[in-house]
Design a protein around this motif. Structure first.
Motif, PDB file in Angstrom:
ATOM      1  N   SER A  13       0.712  -1.218  -0.051  1.00 33.48           N
ATOM      2  CA  SER A  13      -0.227  -0.178   0.221  1.00 33.48           C
ATOM      3  C   SER A  13       0.766   1.307  -0.085  1.00 33.48           C
ATOM      4  O   SER A  13       0.559   2.227  -0.689  1.00 33.48           O
ATOM      5  N   ILE A  14       1.871   1.410   0.928  1.00 39.46           N
ATOM      6  CA  ILE A  14       2.825   2.331   1.036  1.00 39.46           C
ATOM      7  C   ILE A  14       3.426   2.441  -0.489  1.00 39.46           C
ATOM      8  O   ILE A  14       3.537   3.820  -1.094  1.00 39.46           O
ATOM      9  N   LEU A  15       4.002   1.325  -1.117  1.00 44.54           N
ATOM     10  CA  LEU A  15       4.504   1.665  -2.355  1.00 44.54           C
ATOM     11  C   LEU A  15       3.696   1.968  -3.399  1.00 44.54           C
ATOM     12  O   LEU A  15       3.992   2.671  -4.610  1.00 44.54           O
ATOM     13  N   LEU A  16       2.366   1.873  -3.397  1.00 46.28           N
ATOM     14  CA  LEU A  16       1.369   2.385  -4.458  1.00 46.28           C
ATOM     15  C   LEU A  16       1.572   3.727  -4.586  1.00 46.28           C
ATOM     16  O   LEU A  16       1.213   4.338  -5.733  1.00 46.28           O
ATOM     17  N   LEU A  17       1.903   4.626  -3.501  1.00 51.88           N
ATOM     18  CA  LEU A  17       1.672   5.970  -3.373  1.00 51.88           C
ATOM     19  C   LEU A  17       2.896   6.513  -4.315  1.00 51.88           C
ATOM     20  O   LEU A  17       3.001   7.563  -4.804  1.00 51.88           O
ATOM     21  N   PHE A  18       3.830   5.715  -4.741  1.00 54.55           N
ATOM     22  CA  PHE A  18       5.079   6.058  -5.613  1.00 54.55           C
ATOM     23  C   PHE A  18       4.869   5.754  -7.078  1.00 54.55           C
ATOM     24  O   PHE A  18       5.831   6.073  -7.870  1.00 54.55           O
ATOM     25  N   PHE A  19       3.867   5.184  -7.544  1.00 54.17           N
ATOM     26  CA  PHE A  19       3.410   4.830  -8.927  1.00 54.17           C
ATOM     27  C   PHE A  19       2.366   5.553  -9.338  1.00 54.17           C
ATOM     28  O   PHE A  19       1.327   5.599  -8.756  1.00 54.17           O
ATOM     29  N   PRO A  20       2.216   6.098 -10.592  1.00 48.72           N
ATOM     30  CA  PRO A  20       1.074   6.654 -11.315  1.00 48.72           C
ATOM     31  C   PRO A  20      -0.219   5.551 -11.515  1.00 48.72           C
ATOM     32  O   PRO A  20      -0.012   4.416 -11.457  1.00 48.72           O
ATOM     33  N   ALA A  21      -1.282   6.086 -10.920  1.00 49.44           N
ATOM     34  CA  ALA A  21      -2.543   5.326 -11.020  1.00 49.44           C
ATOM     35  C   ALA A  21      -2.833   4.779 -12.407  1.00 49.44           C
ATOM     36  O   ALA A  21      -2.231   5.335 -13.293  1.00 49.44           O
ATOM     37  N   LEU A  70      -7.751   5.506  -2.379  1.00 45.42           N
ATOM     38  CA  LEU A  70      -8.601   7.053  -2.831  1.00 45.42           C
ATOM     39  C   LEU A  70      -7.679   7.791  -2.812  1.00 45.42           C
ATOM     40  O   LEU A  70      -8.017   8.811  -4.069  1.00 45.42           O
ATOM     41  N   VAL A  71      -6.539   8.013  -2.329  1.00 51.43           N
ATOM     42  CA  VAL A  71      -5.674   9.103  -2.633  1.00 51.43           C
ATOM     43  C   VAL A  71      -5.107   9.147  -4.264  1.00 51.43           C
ATOM     44  O   VAL A  71      -4.925  10.022  -4.680  1.00 51.43           O
ATOM     45  N   LYS A  72      -4.925   8.014  -4.567  1.00 55.33           N
ATOM     46  CA  LYS A  72      -4.385   7.843  -5.858  1.00 55.33           C
ATOM     47  C   LYS A  72      -5.601   7.802  -6.988  1.00 55.33           C
ATOM     48  O   LYS A  72      -5.076   8.300  -8.153  1.00 55.33           O
ATOM     49  N   LEU A  73      -6.433   7.406  -6.833  1.00 51.47           N
ATOM     50  CA  LEU A  73      -7.704   7.049  -7.673  1.00 51.47           C
ATOM     51  C   LEU A  73      -8.639   8.376  -7.781  1.00 51.47           C
ATOM     52  O   LEU A  73      -9.220   8.558  -8.889  1.00 51.47           O
ATOM     53  N   LEU A  74      -8.933   8.874  -6.713  1.00 47.06           N
ATOM     54  CA  LEU A  74      -9.898   9.946  -6.828  1.00 47.06           C
ATOM     55  C   LEU A  74      -9.534  11.229  -7.694  1.00 47.06           C
ATOM     56  O   LEU A  74     -10.313  11.739  -8.404  1.00 47.06           O
ATOM     57  N   PRO A  75      -8.377  11.737  -7.740  1.00 45.65           N
ATOM     58  CA  PRO A  75      -7.962  12.700  -8.543  1.00 45.65           C
ATOM     59  C   PRO A  75      -7.964  12.320  -9.988  1.00 45.65           C
ATOM     60  O   PRO A  75      -8.066  13.507 -10.821  1.00 45.65           O
ATOM     61  N   VAL A  76      -8.063  10.945 -10.306  1.00 47.37           N
ATOM     62  CA  VAL A  76      -7.800  10.806 -12.003  1.00 47.37           C
ATOM     63  C   VAL A  76      -9.170  10.130 -12.282  1.00 47.37           C
ATOM     64  O   VAL A  76      -9.334  10.007 -13.453  1.00 47.37           O
ATOM     65  N   VAL A  77     -10.032   9.878 -11.541  1.00 51.24           N
ATOM     66  CA  VAL A  77     -11.504   9.455 -11.852  1.00 51.24           C
ATOM     67  C   VAL A  77     -12.460  10.384 -11.751  1.00 51.24           C
ATOM     68  O   VAL A  77     -12.548  10.851 -10.385  1.00 51.24           O
ATOM     69  N   HIS A  78     -13.252  10.728 -12.717  1.00 54.66           N
ATOM     70  CA  HIS A  78     -14.500  11.556 -12.787  1.00 54.66           C
ATOM     71  C   HIS A  78     -15.566  10.761 -11.967  1.00 54.66           C
ATOM     72  O   HIS A  78     -15.947   9.815 -12.783  1.00 54.66           O
TER      73      HIS A  78
END
Length: 164
Positions: A13-21, A70-78
């Protein structure tokens, strides 16, 4: 062993923060985290190592995984406005359920019903389907099931019926 698997979900989960959605690495880590969520409880039961600490670690890992997603996906999903309202309603029901469980049983209760598990599975699969299923269609199905699951959970909590 089960706690090590859960720890892998925390690390993933922490590593997910470092890769683009929606990048290859995001999908790989996302699937690894989902797989660890599916197997840690089974490992704990099969090896007779289930513990209160393990259950709490699993819950913390779940919250971290969901929060990162949520942090990774909400900004890129309308998401349309009606979907935000529906999700807020489901969240409100779930919060009321948690409070009710605490009031009635003096502990937080989360029912592991089939409907809750199905809603969780569909929600997990959602990011994997966004490239070929329009969100407004998949969201309707997921929200209907999640709404039913939340209402059912509240009913079970308020009637004292627990799912084992």
């Amino acid at each position: 062993m089960a706690n090590i698997v859960t720890g892998c979900r925390i690390s993933g989960s922490i590593l997910l923060l470092f890769f683009p959605a929606f990048s290859s690495w995001f999908y790989i880590l996302y699937l690894v985290c989902g797989f660890t969520d599916m197997i840690d409880g089974t490992i704990a039961r099969k090896t007779n190592t289930a513990s209160e600490f393990g259950a709490r670690l699993d819950t913390a890992a779940d919250f971290l995984f969901v929060g990162v997603c949520l942090v990774k996906l909400l900004p890129v999903v309308h998401m349309p406005g009606w979907l935000w309202i529906w999700i807020s309603l489901i969240a409100a029901i779930k919060i009321i359920n948690l409070i009710s469980g605490f009031v009635y049983e003096k502990r937080f209760i989360v029912e592991h019903t089939i409907a809750n598990k199905l809603a969780g599975l569909l929600l997990f699969l959602l990011p994997l389907t966004l490239s070929f299923i329009d969100l407004k269609y998949s969201a309707i199905i997921i929200c209907f099931i999640a709404t039913f699951a939340a209402i059912q959970e509240g009913y079970f909590i308020r009637t004292g019926r627990e799912i084992v």
